[in-house]
Design a protein around this motif. Structure first.
Motif, PDB file in Angstrom:
ATOM      1  N   PRO A 104      -4.744   4.466  -5.272  1.00  0.00           N
ATOM      2  CA  PRO A 104      -5.749   3.692  -4.160  1.00  0.00           C
ATOM      3  C   PRO A 104      -5.323   2.286  -3.799  1.00  0.00           C
ATOM      4  N   VAL A 105      -5.769   2.059  -2.529  1.00  0.00           N
ATOM      5  CA  VAL A 105      -5.672   0.758  -2.017  1.00  0.00           C
ATOM      6  C   VAL A 105      -7.033  -0.145  -2.274  1.00  0.00           C
ATOM      7  N   PRO A 106      -7.045  -1.155  -3.149  1.00  0.00           N
ATOM      8  CA  PRO A 106      -8.170  -1.897  -3.498  1.00  0.00           C
ATOM      9  C   PRO A 106      -8.888  -2.534  -2.268  1.00  0.00           C
ATOM     10  N   ILE A 107     -10.227  -2.686  -2.084  1.00  0.00           N
ATOM     11  CA  ILE A 107     -10.824  -3.064  -1.056  1.00  0.00           C
ATOM     12  C   ILE A 107     -11.156  -4.408  -1.262  1.00  0.00           C
ATOM     13  N   ASP A 108     -10.940  -5.210  -2.616  1.00  0.00           N
ATOM     14  CA  ASP A 108     -11.241  -6.586  -2.512  1.00  0.00           C
ATOM     15  C   ASP A 108     -10.202  -7.458  -2.854  1.00  0.00           C
ATOM     16  N   LYS A 131     -11.486   2.304   4.693  1.00  0.00           N
ATOM     17  CA  LYS A 131     -11.520   2.370   6.340  1.00  0.00           C
ATOM     18  C   LYS A 131     -11.755   0.813   6.812  1.00  0.00           C
ATOM     19  N   SER A 132     -12.443   0.199   5.838  1.00  0.00           N
ATOM     20  CA  SER A 132     -12.510  -1.143   6.227  1.00  0.00           C
ATOM     21  C   SER A 132     -11.453  -2.101   6.339  1.00  0.00           C
ATOM     22  N   ARG A 133     -10.430  -1.440   5.691  1.00  0.00           N
ATOM     23  CA  ARG A 133      -9.087  -2.368   5.638  1.00  0.00           C
ATOM     24  C   ARG A 133      -8.078  -1.762   6.502  1.00  0.00           C
ATOM     25  N   TRP A 134      -8.489  -0.747   7.420  1.00  0.00           N
ATOM     26  CA  TRP A 134      -7.353  -0.148   8.092  1.00  0.00           C
ATOM     27  C   TRP A 134      -6.717  -1.391   8.965  1.00  0.00           C
ATOM     28  N   SER A 135      -7.835  -2.222   9.596  1.00  0.00           N
ATOM     29  CA  SER A 135      -7.090  -3.345  10.484  1.00  0.00           C
ATOM     30  C   SER A 135      -6.161  -4.361   9.996  1.00  0.00           C
ATOM     31  N   ASP A 136      -6.142  -4.071   8.512  1.00  0.00           N
ATOM     32  CA  ASP A 136      -5.118  -5.120   7.788  1.00  0.00           C
ATOM     33  C   ASP A 136      -3.727  -4.178   7.508  1.00  0.00           C
ATOM     34  N   LEU A 137      -3.824  -3.111   7.844  1.00  0.00           N
ATOM     35  CA  LEU A 137      -2.410  -2.248   7.782  1.00  0.00           C
ATOM     36  C   LEU A 137      -1.289  -2.848   8.406  1.00  0.00           C
TER      37      LEU A 137
END
Length: 333
Positions: A104-108, A131-137
């Protein structure tokens, strides 16, 4: 070479120093081996910068080390521990988080998320990322990703066209600088584009940050390169991209022209003159690369989809040579 200290040499800084510029472009005999950058060469910029008895090291190590220290590399999550992922991690300051496939990719963990997996693993990467981190991919994959982006609602996702090569896990990458593009071809797009460029420059690689339209053109050129050289090479078993460029230039040139025309018509763009020369120059820079038609969905498959769409509409196939050679190799029916 993995034990040598990584150092950075940016094009902009090199241009401010005549001696460094001359060395980089091979006008001094001690660095003549760098004029042609290819994976077959045993000399790399890092090697010459850090080898203890190197003249380059004696004269320029202090300058380059200062430049390396001045380059700020933002800590990042790196997804994929293969050749590219490990190389990107080596360019960082030791604060990156390496996430292997399936983890898993951590959220923090702030900063960009550099995705260095195979294209077919992208669905799994997305599922493992909040999903909140998709824009950082930030996607480092080759091929046509736009349809996949659209299907996932990713819009104008960050991408990198990596014109560098890592021959083995843990070895330093070699920049894909060519005689037609001595400034380098690697390009980044998106909100993390500058951060990616800083990381690559810290690793001694070139990288430009482009807006959407010029990035799309360059992305399509690289897609054409992969589709054309891999297919022509597959027609001649054992041929590397260098052999294709040298011995089958007429075949690959005809295919490049055909695919470029189809891509331009589909996207409503115009490629700058000299596309065949640019793509052949890159083939010379990575001449030992093997050829094979792989990841069809993401590469040649996009051009074949244009053919299928045209034929279904009662139009002529925009890529008849491409279609014919795919059928000859039983890649499509």
């Amino acid at each position: 070479m993995a034990s040598y200290k990584r150092v950075a040499l940016s094009t902009q800084s090199a241009q401010r120093n005549t001696d460094e510029t001359n060395l980089i472009h091979g006008t001094e005999s001690t660095m003549a081996s760098l004029t042609t950058l290819s994976l077959s060469s045993t000399s790399s910029l890092w090697y010459h910068c850090t080898k203890p008895d190197s003249l380059f090291n004696l004269r320029y190590s202090r300058t380059i080390t200062c430049m390396a220290a001045a380059t700020k590399v933002i800590p990042s999550i790196i997804v994929g521990g293969g050749r590219v992922g490990k190389a990107l991690q080596d360019m960082g300051g030791g604060d990156d988080l390496l996430v292997k496939r399936g983890q898993p990719v951590p959220i923090d963990f702030p900063g960009p998320i550099l995705v260095c997996t195979r294209n077919d693993d992208l669905d799994a990467v997305l599922q493992s990322t909040p999903k909140s981190r998709w824009s950082d991919l930030v996607f480092f994959q080759n091929g046509m990703l736009e349809p996949w982006f659209e299907s996932k609602g990713l819009g104008d996702a960050d991408q990198v066209l990596a014109y560098f090569a890592v021959s083995k896990l843990g070895e330093p990458p070699v920049d894909g600088i060519t005689d037609t593009n001595p400034e380098g071809l690697t390009a980044a797009f998106g909100k993390w584009g500058s951060a990616v460029a800083a990381r690559l420059e810290a690793g001694g690689l070139s990288c430009k940050v482009l807006e959407k339209e010029p990035f799309e053109k360059q992305m399509l050129e690289k897609l054409i390169w992969i589709a054309a050289f891999m297919l022509v090479g597959a027609r001649h078993p054992g041929a590397t991209v260098g052999i294709v460029e040298k011995d089958f230039r007429s075949e690959v040139g005809s295919l490049i022209e055909e695919l470029a025309s189809a891509a331009a018509a589909e996207k409503g763009i115009f490629f700058e003159e000299g596309i065949e020369d640019r793509l052949c120059a890159y083939a010379r820079a990575v001449s030992h690369f093997p050829t094979a038609v792989k990841e069809f969905k993401w590469r040649n498959g996009w051009f074949y989809s244009l053919s299928e769409k045209a034929i279904a509409q009662g139009k002529q196939d925009p890529c008849p040579l491409h279609t014919s050679w795919l059928k000859d190799l039983n890649i499509v029916q």
